[in-house]
Design a protein around this motif. Structure first.
Motif, PDB file in Angstrom:
ATOM      1  N   VAL A 415       0.865  -1.177   0.000  1.00 25.74           N
ATOM      2  CA  VAL A 415       0.000   0.000   0.000  1.00 25.74           C
ATOM      3  C   VAL A 415       0.903   1.229   0.000  1.00 25.74           C
ATOM      4  O   VAL A 415       1.616   1.484   0.974  1.00 25.74           O
ATOM      5  N   HIS A 416       0.882   1.977  -1.082  1.00 21.97           N
ATOM      6  CA  HIS A 416       1.647   3.215  -1.178  1.00 21.97           C
ATOM      7  C   HIS A 416       0.730   4.357  -0.735  1.00 21.97           C
ATOM      8  O   HIS A 416      -0.270   4.652  -1.392  1.00 21.97           O
ATOM      9  N   THR A 417       1.071   4.972   0.388  1.00 19.62           N
ATOM     10  CA  THR A 417       0.195   5.982   0.982  1.00 19.62           C
ATOM     11  C   THR A 417       0.684   7.388   0.651  1.00 19.62           C
ATOM     12  O   THR A 417       1.885   7.644   0.534  1.00 19.62           O
ATOM     13  N   PHE A 418      -0.278   8.299   0.539  1.00 23.17           N
ATOM     14  CA  PHE A 418       0.005   9.699   0.237  1.00 23.17           C
ATOM     15  C   PHE A 418      -0.744  10.563   1.240  1.00 23.17           C
ATOM     16  O   PHE A 418      -1.972  10.602   1.243  1.00 23.17           O
ATOM     17  N   GLY A 419      -0.001  11.233   2.104  1.00 19.03           N
ATOM     18  CA  GLY A 419      -0.592  12.157   3.057  1.00 19.03           C
ATOM     19  C   GLY A 419      -0.695  13.528   2.425  1.00 19.03           C
ATOM     20  O   GLY A 419       0.294  14.102   1.974  1.00 19.03           O
ATOM     21  N   PHE A 420      -1.909  14.078   2.396  1.00 17.84           N
ATOM     22  CA  PHE A 420      -2.212  15.282   1.626  1.00 17.84           C
ATOM     23  C   PHE A 420      -2.474  16.435   2.589  1.00 17.84           C
ATOM     24  O   PHE A 420      -3.428  16.398   3.353  1.00 17.84           O
ATOM     25  N   GLY A 421      -1.640  17.461   2.583  1.00 19.70           N
ATOM     26  CA  GLY A 421      -1.889  18.640   3.390  1.00 19.70           C
ATOM     27  C   GLY A 421      -1.375  18.514   4.818  1.00 19.70           C
ATOM     28  O   GLY A 421      -0.753  17.518   5.205  1.00 19.70           O
ATOM     29  N   PHE A 440       5.561   5.788   1.962  1.00 19.57           N
ATOM     30  CA  PHE A 440       4.743   6.913   2.410  1.00 19.57           C
ATOM     31  C   PHE A 440       5.292   8.203   1.813  1.00 19.57           C
ATOM     32  O   PHE A 440       6.467   8.524   1.982  1.00 19.57           O
ATOM     33  N   SER A 441       4.431   8.938   1.114  1.00 21.64           N
ATOM     34  CA  SER A 441       4.803  10.219   0.522  1.00 21.64           C
ATOM     35  C   SER A 441       4.006  11.336   1.169  1.00 21.64           C
ATOM     36  O   SER A 441       2.814  11.188   1.436  1.00 21.64           O
ATOM     37  N   PHE A 442       4.679  12.453   1.409  1.00 19.91           N
ATOM     38  CA  PHE A 442       4.061  13.619   2.034  1.00 19.91           C
ATOM     39  C   PHE A 442       3.858  14.682   0.962  1.00 19.91           C
ATOM     40  O   PHE A 442       4.817  15.247   0.444  1.00 19.91           O
ATOM     41  N   ILE A 443       2.594  14.934   0.622  1.00 21.12           N
ATOM     42  CA  ILE A 443       2.274  15.939  -0.392  1.00 21.12           C
ATOM     43  C   ILE A 443       1.982  17.239   0.335  1.00 21.12           C
ATOM     44  O   ILE A 443       0.860  17.509   0.750  1.00 21.12           O
ATOM     45  N   GLU A 444       3.002  18.035   0.491  1.00 23.82           N
ATOM     46  CA  GLU A 444       2.857  19.297   1.212  1.00 23.82           C
ATOM     47  C   GLU A 444       2.257  20.371   0.320  1.00 23.82           C
ATOM     48  O   GLU A 444       1.388  21.133   0.731  1.00 23.82           O
ATOM     49  N   ALA A 445       2.725  20.468  -0.921  1.00 23.32           N
ATOM     50  CA  ALA A 445       2.209  21.450  -1.874  1.00 23.32           C
ATOM     51  C   ALA A 445       1.122  20.787  -2.704  1.00 23.32           C
ATOM     52  O   ALA A 445       1.368  19.800  -3.401  1.00 23.32           O
ATOM     53  N   GLU A 446      -0.094  21.294  -2.634  1.00 22.76           N
ATOM     54  CA  GLU A 446      -1.230  20.660  -3.294  1.00 22.76           C
ATOM     55  C   GLU A 446      -1.010  20.480  -4.788  1.00 22.76           C
ATOM     56  O   GLU A 446      -1.463  19.510  -5.392  1.00 22.76           O
ATOM     57  N   ALA A 652       5.425  14.635   9.250  1.00 20.78           N
ATOM     58  CA  ALA A 652       5.233  14.001   7.944  1.00 20.78           C
ATOM     59  C   ALA A 652       6.523  14.010   7.130  1.00 20.78           C
ATOM     60  O   ALA A 652       6.843  13.043   6.434  1.00 20.78           O
ATOM     61  N   TYR A 653       7.266  15.094   7.215  1.00 22.40           N
ATOM     62  CA  TYR A 653       8.517  15.204   6.464  1.00 22.40           C
ATOM     63  C   TYR A 653       9.520  14.153   6.926  1.00 22.40           C
ATOM     64  O   TYR A 653      10.173  13.486   6.117  1.00 22.40           O
ATOM     65  N   VAL A 654       9.649  13.998   8.233  1.00 18.94           N
ATOM     66  CA  VAL A 654      10.580  13.010   8.779  1.00 18.94           C
ATOM     67  C   VAL A 654      10.148  11.595   8.413  1.00 18.94           C
ATOM     68  O   VAL A 654      10.964  10.768   7.984  1.00 18.94           O
ATOM     69  N   LEU A 655       8.861  11.300   8.561  1.00 13.77           N
ATOM     70  CA  LEU A 655       8.378   9.943   8.274  1.00 13.77           C
ATOM     71  C   LEU A 655       8.508   9.592   6.802  1.00 13.77           C
ATOM     72  O   LEU A 655       8.806   8.448   6.456  1.00 13.77           O
ATOM     73  N   SER A 656       8.285  10.550   5.931  1.00 17.43           N
ATOM     74  CA  SER A 656       8.474  10.289   4.505  1.00 17.43           C
ATOM     75  C   SER A 656       9.937   9.981   4.205  1.00 17.43           C
ATOM     76  O   SER A 656      10.251   9.088   3.417  1.00 17.43           O
ATOM     77  N   THR A 667      10.367   8.520  -2.461  1.00 20.22           N
ATOM     78  CA  THR A 667       9.095   8.984  -1.925  1.00 20.22           C
ATOM     79  C   THR A 667       8.998  10.479  -2.173  1.00 20.22           C
ATOM     80  O   THR A 667      10.007  11.179  -2.145  1.00 20.22           O
ATOM     81  N   ALA A 668       7.803  10.964  -2.416  1.00 20.89           N
ATOM     82  CA  ALA A 668       7.620  12.373  -2.758  1.00 20.89           C
ATOM     83  C   ALA A 668       7.455  13.217  -1.511  1.00 20.89           C
ATOM     84  O   ALA A 668       6.788  12.829  -0.553  1.00 20.89           O
ATOM     85  N   ARG A 669       8.081  14.374  -1.535  1.00 17.61           N
ATOM     86  CA  ARG A 669       7.823  15.407  -0.537  1.00 17.61           C
ATOM     87  C   ARG A 669       7.656  16.698  -1.313  1.00 17.61           C
ATOM     88  O   ARG A 669       8.635  17.304  -1.749  1.00 17.61           O
ATOM     89  N   GLY A 670       6.395  17.082  -1.534  1.00 14.13           N
ATOM     90  CA  GLY A 670       6.089  18.187  -2.430  1.00 14.13           C
ATOM     91  C   GLY A 670       6.361  19.540  -1.832  1.00 14.13           C
ATOM     92  O   GLY A 670       5.447  20.261  -1.463  1.00 14.13           O
ATOM     93  N   ASP A 671       7.622  19.913  -1.744  1.00 19.50           N
ATOM     94  CA  ASP A 671       7.990  21.208  -1.192  1.00 19.50           C
ATOM     95  C   ASP A 671       8.848  21.927  -2.216  1.00 19.50           C
ATOM     96  O   ASP A 671       9.964  21.518  -2.518  1.00 19.50           O
ATOM     97  N   SER A 672       8.354  23.007  -2.768  1.00 18.47           N
ATOM     98  CA  SER A 672       9.062  23.709  -3.818  1.00 18.47           C
ATOM     99  C   SER A 672      10.162  24.607  -3.288  1.00 18.47           C
ATOM    100  O   SER A 672      10.832  25.279  -4.058  1.00 18.47           O
TER     101      SER A 672
END
Length: 721
Positions: A415-421, A440-446, A652-656, A667-672
């Protein structure tokens, strides 16, 4: 004439295209019959593609959306079109009100931003009269050239700068009008989800192409894993023992036969279940971006891949059964996604139970299967700890027993999880991925949700190795293994410590893995100048041919045993991986300290680790991985600066990052805000290609979007010499 009009409306109902709403201009939402505020139906699909219960559009009357479980609504309103009303968003078109108006060659007019969103996915047919256009509007990434200013988009997407570009006409996909799509939403769900589309129904052209054009699909070519080994130092003095001696085992998966990761004749097809959160907190831009991202996933799956869509809020519902992504399958999947409406709570456990049931009950199976879970909130139906307190330990209750790693059933469904926001439960999402063997990916930037999905499916669509097991056996009779450092991969060791193994599982094309094995070197033989330490063997399955491949002598590690060794240089490869493991341990320790309320202690741990890394030989040599590790640790320090920062993004950033470390997978961490351009993730070429597709939107030119920032601790490795 009536029969032709009926057929036209039926075709219109099936030829839907994902539509991204302009949320800042929405009309006030109206309460649904159950008291839940629902979004406008135009947020889901253009008005020309709305369906009545019979599967046909109706322009005689407008009705309210029909409520269903899990916050789903099927719009019923008919087509509305006039010179003063946009047929897509159903709002008034008035010149001089800040919105450009596009008039097509068939004389129908629309808001420019509405129609460009519509044609972006390949739809070049008028939503009103179904006329085929030769010239269509398309959004160009350039700014407003006349004034040098970027256009402002209500959803705040920088790439949505609008001016006219003429595109070639793309042939419309063939649509099976005989299947009523409404049956996917309103019929009762079966007891067993064994109604998956058969894999035997694939067209002969696909089967023949795979067998004739692709040498990999026959037994003429075997894809071999590359195995390299590196001892800590090349020699140990004959008269001296060496405790905690490290040996690095480096693996690299073979490449695919085609540069295109979705090429059907060079890879194993996938069964993918997407489990999507449509709770009330997903309303507005979040839901629009989710639909857009799902549209990208649908369009990039091949005809041999199968997709199932499950939406959940207070309950979970299967919107779309496991179906092959042919032209018809894609159209129906897009329509299912377009009908999503947000409301209700968040029942992750029920959603995962239903998603697992789809894969367990299926009649036929593709070689690769996975679940993608996206949520922006916390499970409100399973016991949990209040936000900000110590993390609970019963996260396993959210995941069905059948897909937990090491379960008796032997199922492997990551299960590839994506935490949104900022409000999602990062600890829960991380635990679900760890327990199942996913990431686990942390999608910080929508705005990067689509890129995050693209990276994930870029990997899933390039699996070249399955069930990989690495075995390490001592060669010297007096040698014993001390430890096997393999992150989250399951390891085992025989009681006599003479043999150990690592269960690696699946590898994507050109994906790399590094494992450190430690041992105690005994005193050498008086008359021998060399000592053989360990032998590495690999056993795995080719997902296409189903053949088991046994590399009996993948690599043997030998060191010299001179009388006088002199000054020895530590292997750069071994030192680099030691640094990676040291940094991961510091991150895990800092996270525990932060959860216990000791943020100062957490920051101190990270600072200390950074200082230690800077003193290593690889760091002093300017190694890219060490630079990346230092930057990642520094970023974590800043996100642990205070309790609010840690709660919103730090955890979330650390766990990703820990997820990426433990599996050695991107894993994605959406931080520009990432300014260190040299930092690159463990992305494989297939992942990079898919993310590039997402960022260029396939049909247009590259656009200045916020970029996908992956786990910073994994730059592209320098190739061993």
């Amino acid at each position: 004439m009536g029969s032709k009009w009926r057929k036209a409306k039926l075709a219109l109902g099936l030829n839907t295209c994902l539509y991204v709403p302009q949320t800042s201009e929405e009309h006030p939402s109206s309460p649904s019959p159950n008291g839940v505020v629902a979004s406008r139906h135009s947020d889901a699909v253009s008005s020309s593609s709305l369906l009545s219960p019979t599967g046909l559009g109706s322009d005689r009357q407008a009705t309210t959306p029909t409520p269903s479980s899990s916050g789903l609504r099927l719009p019923k309103s008919g087509t509305k079109s006039s010179k003063k009303t946009c047929a897509i968003c159903l709002t008034t078109m008035k010149p001089g009100h800040g919105h450009a108006i596009f008039t097509a060659e068939c004389s129908h007019s629309f808001h420019f931003h509405c129609i460009t969103s519509n044609v972006k996915h390949g739809n070049q047919i008028c939503p009103v009269c179904r006329a085929k256009w030769k010239e269509v509007p398309f959004q160009n990434p350039a700014s407003d050239l006349s004034r040098g200013l970027p256009r402002i988009n209500p959803v705040n997407w920088p790439q949505d700068d609008a001016w006219m570009t003429v595109l070639r006409q793309i042939p419309a996909p063939r649509v099976d009008v005989s299947r009523p799509v409404t049956s996917l939403f309103h019929t009762p769900e079966p007891v067993l989800f064994d109604d998956d589309e058969s894999l035997d129904n694939q067209p002969d052209s696909i089967k023949n192409k795979a067998s004739v054009e692709d040498p990999i699909s026959s037994n003429n070519c075997i894809r071999i894993i590359e195995v390299k080994t590196y001892p800590e130092v090349p020699a140990v003095e004959r008269s001296s023992p060496h405790d905690n001696f490290s040996v690095l085992i480096h693996l690299k998966a073979p490449h695919t036969n085609a540069g295109n990761p979705v090429s059907q004749n060079s890879r194993a097809p996938v069964d993918l279940v997407t489990v999507l959160d449509v709770s009330g907190s997903m309303a507005g831009t979040k839901l629009a971006l989710l639909k857009r991202a799902m549209g990208f996933v649908v369009q990039n799956l091949g005809p041999s891949d199968r997709l199932c869509v499950i939406a959940f809020s207070s309950t979970a519902r299967r919107l779309f059964p496991l179906r092959r992504m042919t032209d018809t399958g894609r159209q129906q999947a897009l329509q299912a996604v377009n009908c999503l409406v947000s409301n209700g709570g968040t029942n992750i456990a029920e959603a995962l139970k239903k998603g697992t049931k789809v894969l367990v009950d299926r009649n036929s199976k593709n070689p690769v299967c996975s679940i993608i879970l996206l949520s922006d909130g916390q499970d409100t139906y399973t016991a949990s700890s209040p936000r900000g307190t110590h993390p609970r330990t019963d996260y396993q209750s959210l995941l069905p027993i059948s897909i937990r790693r090491n379960n008796a059933a032997g199922l492997h469904i990551p299960v590839h999880t994506f935490g949104f926001g900022a409000d999602h439960d990062a600890a829960s999402m991380h635990s679900i991925s760890e327990i199942s063997g996913g990431t686990f990916s942390f999608i910080e930037a929508e705005s990067v949700i689509q890129d995050a999905f693209a990276q994930c499916i870029g990997g899933l669509l390039s699996v070249v190795v399955q069930e990989l097991n690495v075995r390490i056996e001592c060669v010297h009779p007096n040698l014993q293994l001390d430890s096997i450092k393999a992150g989250s991969y399951r390891t085992s060791m025989m009681p006599d410590a003479r043999m150990g193994s690592i269960d690696v599982g699946d590898l994507y094309a050109e994906e790399e893995r590094d494992f450190l094995v430690t041992m105690n070197i005994p005193v050498g033989c008086l008359y021998k100048d060399e000592m053989s330490l360990v032998q590495v063997r690999c056993l795995y399955k080719d997902p296409i041919t189903k053949d088991m491949i046994n590399l009996d002598e993948a690599g043997e590690v030998t060191i010299r045993r001179p009388v006088v060794a002199g000054k020895l240089v530590v292997s750069m490869e071994v030192d680099r991986q030691r640094n990676r493991l040291r940094a991961a341990e510091a991150m895990a320790e800092a996270r525990i300290a932060a959860e216990n309320g000791d943020l100062a202690g957490a920051v101190s741990l990270l600072e200390s680790c950074r200082r230690e890394l800077s003193e290593t030989s690889s760091a002093q040599a300017g190694d890219r991985l060490c630079v990346a590790l230092s930057a990642e640790l520094k970023e974590m320090e800043e996100r642990m600066g205070n309790r609010r920062a840690y709660e919103e993004t730090g955890r979330a950033y650390v766990l990703s990052g820990l997820s990426s470390h433990s599996w050695q997978r991107a894993t994605a961490r959406g931080d520009s805000t990432d300014s260190t351009s040299l930092l690159q993730s463990y992305q494989t070429p297939s992942m990079v290609d898919m993310v590039t597709r997402s960022q260029t939107m396939v049909l247009g030119n590259p656009s200045p979007r916020r970029t996908l920032s992956s786990a910073k601790s994994f730059p592209v490795k320098s190739r061993p010499r």
